[in-house]
Design a protein around this motif. Structure first.
Motif, PDB file in Angstrom:
ATOM      1  N   ARG A   1      -0.600 -37.926  23.099  1.00  0.00           N
ATOM      2  CA  ARG A   1      -0.008 -37.277  24.275  1.00  0.00           C
ATOM      3  C   ARG A   1      -0.784 -36.021  24.648  1.00  0.00           C
ATOM      4  NH1 ARG A   1       6.540 -37.633  23.152  1.00  0.00           N
ATOM      5  NH2 ARG A   1       6.742 -39.875  23.570  1.00  0.00           N
ATOM      6  N   ASN A   2      -1.159 -35.247  23.641  1.00  0.00           N
ATOM      7  CA  ASN A   2      -1.923 -34.021  23.903  1.00  0.00           C
ATOM      8  C   ASN A   2      -3.277 -34.342  24.526  1.00  0.00           C
ATOM      9  OD1 ASN A   2       0.116 -32.375  22.941  1.00  0.00           O
ATOM     10  ND2 ASN A   2      -0.747 -32.202  20.898  1.00  0.00           N
ATOM     11  N   VAL A   3      -3.920 -35.395  24.061  1.00  0.00           N
ATOM     12  CA  VAL A   3      -5.198 -35.797  24.656  1.00  0.00           C
ATOM     13  C   VAL A   3      -4.978 -36.217  26.104  1.00  0.00           C
ATOM     14  CG1 VAL A   3      -7.064 -37.495  24.598  1.00  0.00           C
ATOM     15  CG2 VAL A   3      -6.246 -36.482  22.466  1.00  0.00           C
ATOM     16  N   ALA A   4      -3.932 -37.012  26.347  1.00  0.00           N
ATOM     17  CA  ALA A   4      -3.681 -37.546  27.685  1.00  0.00           C
ATOM     18  C   ALA A   4      -3.426 -36.450  28.714  1.00  0.00           C
ATOM     19  CB  ALA A   4      -2.504 -38.517  27.663  1.00  0.00           C
ATOM     20  N   GLU A   5      -2.874 -35.333  28.305  1.00  0.00           N
ATOM     21  CA  GLU A   5      -2.606 -34.267  29.274  1.00  0.00           C
ATOM     22  C   GLU A   5      -3.703 -33.208  29.293  1.00  0.00           C
ATOM     23  OE1 GLU A   5       1.116 -32.395  28.455  1.00  0.00           O
ATOM     24  OE2 GLU A   5       0.510 -31.715  26.476  1.00  0.00           O
TER      25      GLU A   5
ATOM     26  N   SER B   1     -11.957 -37.265  29.415  1.00  0.00           N
ATOM     27  CA  SER B   1     -12.804 -38.001  30.351  1.00  0.00           C
ATOM     28  C   SER B   1     -12.021 -39.145  30.994  1.00  0.00           C
ATOM     29  CB  SER B   1     -14.026 -38.569  29.621  1.00  0.00           C
ATOM     30  OG  SER B   1     -13.632 -39.632  28.776  1.00  0.00           O
ATOM     31  N   PRO B   2     -12.458 -39.599  32.154  1.00  0.00           N
ATOM     32  CA  PRO B   2     -11.815 -40.760  32.773  1.00  0.00           C
ATOM     33  C   PRO B   2     -11.817 -41.992  31.861  1.00  0.00           C
ATOM     34  CG  PRO B   2     -13.166 -39.626  34.386  1.00  0.00           C
ATOM     35  CD  PRO B   2     -13.454 -38.986  33.047  1.00  0.00           C
TER      36      PRO B   2
ATOM     37  N   PRO C   1      -5.233 -34.920  36.361  1.00  0.00           N
ATOM     38  CA  PRO C   1      -6.092 -34.946  37.552  1.00  0.00           C
ATOM     39  C   PRO C   1      -7.437 -35.649  37.338  1.00  0.00           C
ATOM     40  CG  PRO C   1      -5.988 -32.728  36.641  1.00  0.00           C
ATOM     41  CD  PRO C   1      -5.000 -33.554  35.879  1.00  0.00           C
ATOM     42  N   ASN C   2      -7.800 -35.929  36.095  1.00  0.00           N
ATOM     43  CA  ASN C   2      -9.050 -36.646  35.827  1.00  0.00           C
ATOM     44  C   ASN C   2      -8.887 -38.162  35.830  1.00  0.00           C
ATOM     45  OD1 ASN C   2     -10.462 -34.267  35.543  1.00  0.00           O
ATOM     46  ND2 ASN C   2     -10.220 -34.199  33.324  1.00  0.00           N
TER      47      ASN C   2
ATOM     48  N   ASN D   1      -4.999 -38.000  43.126  1.00  0.00           N
ATOM     49  CA  ASN D   1      -5.998 -39.074  43.179  1.00  0.00           C
ATOM     50  C   ASN D   1      -5.402 -40.427  43.570  1.00  0.00           C
ATOM     51  OD1 ASN D   1      -8.013 -37.309  42.367  1.00  0.00           O
ATOM     52  ND2 ASN D   1      -7.703 -37.761  40.199  1.00  0.00           N
ATOM     53  N   THR D   2      -4.097 -40.486  43.699  1.00  0.00           N
ATOM     54  CA  THR D   2      -3.445 -41.752  44.034  1.00  0.00           C
ATOM     55  C   THR D   2      -3.601 -42.038  45.518  1.00  0.00           C
ATOM     56  OG1 THR D   2      -1.831 -41.384  42.282  1.00  0.00           O
ATOM     57  CG2 THR D   2      -1.280 -43.037  43.941  1.00  0.00           C
TER      58      THR D   2
END
Length: 124
Positions: free
Chosen positions: A44-48, A53-54, A76-77, A103-104
């Motif tokens: 979760r920490n990585v995801a936020e 990176s994309p 936002p990435n 980005n959506t």
């Protein structure tokens, strides 16, 4: 048998991984390593993390935890291609993250809003 040293070491390692994954200055290669961690809070920490990176976010978009996917959808990435995939997620929180991400594509936001409106009608 309970091995106090083993559990303390495992807890300490998980704590360190969580802290490092949440640290905003971590390089994307470090975050990619933590994206496959067994600890859900680390993922979760990585995801936020805004330095993820994309490619790392694309991998995390397939995570079994909806909290990880929600954070990917809100990052936002995250690419529009991944956001389009996440727009069909079962969990409404993930779809909300997609709908609020800049980005959506607008047509996907409109589809999510229509779906949510239909759910509200069905619930009433």
């Amino acid at each position: 048998m309970y091995n106090k040293n083993f559990y303390e070491a495992h807890f300490y390692e998980a704590h360190i991984n969580n802290t490092q994954a949440a640290h905003t200055s971590n390089q994307s290669d470090v975050l990619a390593k933590f994206s496959t961690d067994n600890n859900v809070q680390t993922r979760r920490n990585v995801a936020e993390n805004r330095n993820a990176s994309p490619d790392t976010l694309a991998c995390l978009a397939r995570d079994c935890d909806d909290g990880v996917r929600w954070r990917v959808a809100s990052n936002p990435n995250t690419s529009s291609e991944i956001l389009i995939q996440l727009s069909a997620d079962f969990h409404s929180g993930v779809r909300w993250g997609v709908a609020t991400n800049d980005n959506t594509p607008p047509e996907i936001v409109a589809q999510i809003n229509a779906l949510e409106a239909a759910f509200q009608v069905m619930e009433s």
